[in-house]
Design an enzyme around this catalytic site. Structure first.
Site, PDB file in Angstrom:
ATOM      1  N   ASP A 146       0.856  -1.181   0.000  1.00  0.00           N
ATOM      2  CA  ASP A 146       0.000   0.000   0.000  1.00  0.00           C
ATOM      3  C   ASP A 146       0.892   1.232   0.000  1.00  0.00           C
ATOM      4  O   ASP A 146       1.699   1.419   0.914  1.00  0.00           O
ATOM      5  CB  ASP A 146      -0.878  -0.040   1.276  1.00  0.00           C
ATOM      6  CG  ASP A 146      -2.022   0.948   1.183  1.00  0.00           C
ATOM      7  OD1 ASP A 146      -2.159   1.602   0.127  1.00  0.00           O
ATOM      8  OD2 ASP A 146      -2.774   1.062   2.164  1.00  0.00           O
ATOM      9  N   ASP A 167      -2.550   2.451  -6.437  1.00  0.00           N
ATOM     10  CA  ASP A 167      -1.473   2.491  -5.448  1.00  0.00           C
ATOM     11  C   ASP A 167      -1.480   1.314  -4.470  1.00  0.00           C
ATOM     12  O   ASP A 167      -0.923   1.411  -3.394  1.00  0.00           O
ATOM     13  CB  ASP A 167      -1.523   3.809  -4.671  1.00  0.00           C
ATOM     14  CG  ASP A 167      -2.786   3.943  -3.856  1.00  0.00           C
ATOM     15  OD1 ASP A 167      -3.726   3.164  -4.102  1.00  0.00           O
ATOM     16  OD2 ASP A 167      -2.848   4.810  -2.980  1.00  0.00           O
ATOM     17  N   GLU A 168      -2.166   0.246  -4.823  1.00  0.00           N
ATOM     18  CA  GLU A 168      -2.073  -0.924  -3.949  1.00  0.00           C
ATOM     19  C   GLU A 168      -2.240  -2.203  -4.751  1.00  0.00           C
ATOM     20  O   GLU A 168      -2.828  -2.203  -5.837  1.00  0.00           O
ATOM     21  CB  GLU A 168      -3.116  -0.856  -2.830  1.00  0.00           C
ATOM     22  CG  GLU A 168      -4.531  -0.797  -3.332  1.00  0.00           C
ATOM     23  CD  GLU A 168      -5.558  -0.967  -2.212  1.00  0.00           C
ATOM     24  OE1 GLU A 168      -5.411  -1.899  -1.391  1.00  0.00           O
ATOM     25  OE2 GLU A 168      -6.505  -0.169  -2.175  1.00  0.00           O
TER      26      GLU A 168
END
Lengths: 414, 377
Positions: free
Chosen positions: A16, A112-113
C-alpha cells in the site's frame, strides 16, 4: 491446529503506497519534502476537496474529502496542488513492473495498492518485504507499507496498521489481540451501511463479528454476512489473481455538481460529459455494455439508483446518454441534485459479443467490416504494429478527482 | 327472447368468438358476448375493437336441428361466465331465456344459472365491410400462408408497422411477408378469378387468432378489404380485423439475389444439428451458433458458451457449391425458419458472412425464409 493440511500455507503481501499522490509530487520536487502538501480538485469550486495530503498536513488535521477552505483554516501553510494523473499513472506502472520482478503473481487492486503471492519465493518473508520496501523507496522515491499475512484479508488489514514505511505481520493467532478489540467498521469490506446493520444485531467489534451467529448475520447482510464473519476469523480463500484487473462487469463515472441544481440544461450537460467518460473507458477496454444505471444523489444525500437492461450492447456516448437521460427524467423527483452517476453494467469484451445485424442496416455494417478485414489482413502480413488504435489523448484537461485503474490493464505489456 | 340449443355447436362457437374478447377493454360492454337470435339461427359476436369475430349457428344444418323453440331477440352476456358455464353444463341441450329486465336464465338438466345481461342495443355497431371486391382462397392454403410467415413479425412496438404481415396481391399472386428486421419470412400463392390488386398490413396478432379459428374442413375463405379493415369469411364465420396504418418498408431490394455459397440439405437433419449446437449456446440471448464450410465441402456447426463448454458437429449435407464460408447466426431464428419451411429438402444461399442468407425448399420459389446473420467482433 491444522498444520498438516494438504495445501501449503500461503504468504501474501499487501503493498500500500503511503499518501501516493502527495508522495509522487514530492518525488518530483524535492523542495516539497517535509512540507504540508495537499492534492485537491479545482480549488475555485466546491468540488475543490482534498483528494489526499502528506503526513505533515494530516498532522494538522487535514483530511481526505475535506473542503479546501476548511483545510486552509487548519493549516494556513498548506501547499495545494492540482492532481497530475499522468504522473501518478507513470509511477504506478513503474511500481507494478518492479513488483512483477519479485513474482508474476501480482494483482493490482488500484493505482497504489496490490497483492503479491510470495509463497513460492524462497526467501524469508520479512527480509523479502524489507528489501522490497527499500527498493521501492530508492528506485521510485516512494514510501510504502507492506502487510504480510496468510491470505489477502489479513495482509490488507496488516498493511493498514503501520504507516508510513511499515511492515506488519498478521497471523491468525494474533487476531484475538490485534483485530478483535477494534470497531467493526475498520474492517475492509465493512462500510457505514454494513456497520449500521451489524450494530442492529449487537455487533460492534470485529471480535463480536467473529463470534456472531451465522444465521443472524445472513438475516441482515445475506451471503456477505457469512463472508465477513469468516474474514473476522482470519479466513479468506481468495487467490491472488494477476488477471483480476481484466475482469470487469461494470464501468461507471459520477460527478458532484458545483452546486445543487434543478436546472435541466445543467443536468443534461453533466449527463453528456459522464456518458462520454463511460464511453471512452469502454473503448479503452474494447468492450460494450447492455445495462445502463443512473445514480441520483439529492441535496439531502438521499441516493437513488435506477437501471435499464437493453436488447443490444451499446458503447457510443450518444446511445449511453440517450438511455441515461431517459432513466434520469423518468425517476427524478425534481428536487435539487447534488451528484449524478452513470454506470454501464453487463459489460463484455467485444470479442465475446455477438451483434445481431439488422436487415435494414446490414449494408452499412458491411462497409465497416470490410475496412476491418483489410486492417486484419495487412496486420497479418506486416505485423501487429502496422496499425495503431488511435487512443484518446492522455492529457487530463478536465480536472477529475476520481481515478480509473483501466491503465493497469496493460502495465505488463509495456 | 328464448331458444333451446345443442351444447356442442354452442361451445364451438363460443370458443371461436371468445378469441376476440379481451378482459381489458376501453369499452366495458366489449367484455361481453352478443347473442342475436333469429328464426334461421343464432349469431354470436365478440370484439376487442381491433378484432371482431362473428359465428353463426344455423337452426338446422344437414338435416340436424341445432336450435329450436326460438323467440327472436338479442342480449349481451358476460363472456367469462357464459363461456365457463356452458362448458360445464350437465346435459346436451341448453335452454336460454331472457326476460324484459335483461335477466338471463340458462338451464341444462337440473342446473339453473341466472345472470345479468346487458342491452344489446348498447353494443357497438361493427363496421360494415361494404365491398364487392372479394376473392376466395383455399382455407388450408391460407393457414399455411399465415403459419409460414406470422412467427417473423416483430414483437417490439418500436416499429409498429413491423408487428403486422404485409399482404400484397399483384398479377394474381397473393404474397405474405413478415419481418422483425432480424429475419424475414415470405410466401406466395396464385389466386385465380380476380383482378384485385392491393397492399395492406394485418396485425400479426389478428393473423394468429385467425389461424386458430379457421377450420380445415372449410373449403374456402372469402377475403374482402377496405381502406382500414380486412374481412375473412367462411360459411358460418366472419373474422374482421383492423389494418395497420403506415407504409411497410420495401424489403424486396434488401434480399440478396446472387449467391456465393449454396448448401443443399435435409431439413430434418439440419434442424436436429442446429438444435444440438444451440444447447451450448444459450447463454447469449440469441443462442448464436457458427457455421463453417470449407472448400472441400466439409461443413460444421458449432456452439460455444463461456464457462460451460462447446459443441461442434459435422453437418450431413446433400451438396455444397461455391466459396468457403464462416458465418454466425441465431439458432432460434434458424430453427423457426426451418420448421416453417415445410419441405423435406432445402437449399440455403449465402452471399457472405455479413449478408442475409436465404433458405428455400429445393425446387420451390414460393417460400422464402431469410435470416440476417450475427456479427462477431
Amino acid at each position: 491446529m491444522t498444520k498438516h493440511t494438504t495445501h501449503k500455507a500461503r504468504v501474501i503481501f499487501h503493498i500500500d503506497m503511503n499518501c501516493f499522490y502527495a508522495s509522487v509530487e514530492v518525488a518530483h520536487n524535492e523542495a516539497l519534502k517535509g512540507r504540508a502538501l495537499a492534492i485537491a480538485g479545482n480549488p475555485e469550486e466546491r468540488k475543490g476537496i482534498i483528494v489526499t495530503s502528506s503526513y505533515e498536513a494530516r498532522a494538522k488535521g487535514v483530511k481526505t474529502t475535506m473542503p479546501l477552505w476548511e483545510a486552509r483554516k487548519l493549516c494556513p501553510e498548506l501547499i495545494v496542488l492540482r492532481p497530475n494523473f499522468d504522473r501518478y499513472r507513470q509511477a504506478s506502472k513503474q511500481l507494478f513492473k518492479l513488483l512483477t520482478n519479485v513474482t508474476p503473481l501480482v494483482e493490482p487492486v488500484s493505482i497504489d495498492e496490490g497483492y503479491l503471492d510470495v509463497t513460492d519465493v524462497t526467501a524469508d518473508p520479512v527480509a523479502l518485504a524489507e528489501a522490497l520496501q527499500k527498493k521501492v523507496l530508492h528506485t521510485l522515491n516512494l514510501p510504502c507499507s507492506i502487510g504480510i499475512g496468510p491470505n489477502k484479508f489479513l495482509a490488507k488489514m496488516a498493511s493498514d496498521m503501520k504507516k508510513p514505511l511499515g511492515i506488519t505481520i498478521l497471523r491468525k493467532r494474533d487476531l484475538p489481540v490485534t483485530l478483535w478489540p477494534q470497531p467493526v467498521n475498520i474492517m475492509y469490506g465493512v462500510g457505514d451501511k454494513t456497520a449500521e446493520k451489524l450494530q442492529s444485531i449487537g455487533v460492534t467489534t470485529i471480535g463480536e463479528l467473529a463470534k456472531a451467529d451465522v444465521y443472524a448475520l445472513k438475516q441482515v447482510l445475506g451471503i456477505n454476512g457469512e463472508r465477513l464473519k469468516n474474514r473476522a476469523n482470519g479466513i479468506d480463500s481468495r487467490m491472488v489473481d494477476p488477471d483480476a484487473v481484466h475482469d470487469f462487469k461494470s464501468i461507471g463515472s459520477s460527478q458532484t455538481l458545483s452546486h445543487d441544481t434543478t436546472d435541466e440544461k445543467e443536468i443534461i450537460a453533466l449527463m453528456t460529459q459522464l456518458s462520454e467518460n463511460v464511453s471512452r473507458r469502454l473503448k479503452r477496454k474494447q468492450a460494450a455494455g447492455r445495462t445502463v444505471q443512473v445514480m441520483i444523489r439529492y441535496s439531502d444525500r438521499q441516493t437513488v439508483t435506477r437501471s435499464r437492461k437493453l436488447q443490444a450492447y451499446i458503447e457510443s456516448p450518444n446511445d449511453i446518454k440517450h438511455i441515461a437521460c431517459d432513466l434520469f427524467f423518468q425517476h427524478w423527483n425534481s428536487e435539487p441534485v447534488r451528484l449524478i452517476g452513470i454506470t454501464m453494467q453487463d459489460v463484455s469484451e467485444k470479442t465475446a459479443i455477438a451483434y445481431q445485424l439488422d436487415l435494414f442496416t446490414y449494408k452499412k455494417e458491411e462497409q465497416k467490416a470490410k475496412l476491418q478485414s483489410v486492417v486484419t489482413d495487412l496486420s497479418k502480413k506486416f505485423g501487429p504494429d502496422t496499425f495503431k488504435q488511435v487512443k484518446e489523448s492522455n492529457q487530463d484537461n478536465d480536472i477529475r478527482t476520481s481515478f480509473q485503474k483501466d491503465f493497469l490493464d496493460d502495465f505488463k505489456h509495456e | 327472447m328464448k331458444f333451446t340449443i345443442q351444447r356442442d355447436p354452442l361451445i364451438a362457437s363460443i370458443q371461436d368468438v371468445a378469441k376476440a374478447i379481451s378482459p381489458r377493454t376501453a369499452i366495458p360492454i366489449l367484455t361481453g358476448m352478443k347473442l342475436d337470435v333469429r328464426q334461421h339461427g343464432v349469431t354470436l359476436t365478440g370484439s376487442d375493437s381491433d378484432i371482431s369475430i362473428e359465428s353463426f349457428i344455423p337452426a338446422e344444418e344437414n338435416g340436424i336441428v341445432q336450435v329450436e323453440n326460438i323467440e327472436e331477440g338479442s342480449i349481451v352476456i358476460q363472456s367469462k361466465y357464459f363461456t365457463e358455464i356452458v362448458r360445464k353444463l350437465p346435459e346436451q341441450t341448453v335452454e336460454i331465456d331472457v326476460d324484459d329486465s335483461l335477466k338471463v336464465t340458462i338451464r341444462s338438466g337440473k342446473a339453473v344459472f341466472n345472470l345479468n345481461g346487458q342491452d344489446a342495443s348498447e353494443y357497438p355497431q361493427l363496421p360494415k365491410v361494404e365491398t364487392d371486391d372479394s376473392f376466395s382462397v383455399d382455407t388450408t392454403l391460407l393457414k399455411h400462408l399465415i403459419k409460414q410467415t406470422v412467427f417473423a413479425v416483430s414483437t417490439m412496438e418500436t416499429r409498429p408497422i413491423l408487428t403486422g404481415i404485409k399482404c400484397q396481391m399483384a398479377n394474381n399472386v397473393l404474397n405474405f411477408t413478415a419481418t422483425d428486421s432480424y429475419r424475414l419470412a415470405s410466401r406466395e400463392i396464385p389466386v385465380d378469378h380476380t383482378s384485385l390488386e392491393f397492399t395492406c398490413v394485418v396485425p400479426g396478432k389478428s393473423m394468429n387468432e385467425l389461424h386458430k379459428i379457421l377450420d380445415d374442413s372449410e373449403e374456402n375463405v372469402e377475403i374482402s378489404i377496405t381502406k382500414n379493415q380486412i374481412l375473412f369469411r367462411t360459411k358460418h364465420l366472419s373474422f374482421l380485423s383492423r389494418l395497420l396504418e403506415g407504409n411497410y418498408p420495401e424489403t424486396s431490394r434488401l434480399i440478396p439475389d446472387d449467391s456465393k455459397t449454396v448448401i443443399h440439405a435435409k431439413t430434418k437433419q439440419l434442424i436436429q444439428t442446429v438444435d444440438r449446437a444451440s444447447l451450448l449456446a444459450r447463454t447469449n440471448d440469441n443462442s448464436v451458433v457458427k457455421l463453417v464450410a470449407d472448400q472441400d465441402g466439409f461443413i460444421e456447426i458449432s456452439g460455444y458458451s463461456q464457462d460451460i463448454g462447446e459443441v461442434s458437429e459435422e453437418v450431413q449435407v446433400s451438396g455444397i457449391d461455391g466459396e468457403s464460408l464462416n458465418i454466425s447466426f441465431s439458432s432460434a431464428y434458424m430453427l423457426e425458419a426451418l420448421k416453417a419451411i415445410d419441405a423435406e429438402d432445402i437449399k440455403i444461399e449465402f452471399t457472405g458472412a455479413m449478408r442475409p442468407f436465404i433458405i428455400r425448399p429445393e425446387n420451390d420459389q414460393s417460400v422464402l425464409q431469410l435470416i440476417v446473420p450475427v456479427r462477431t467482433f
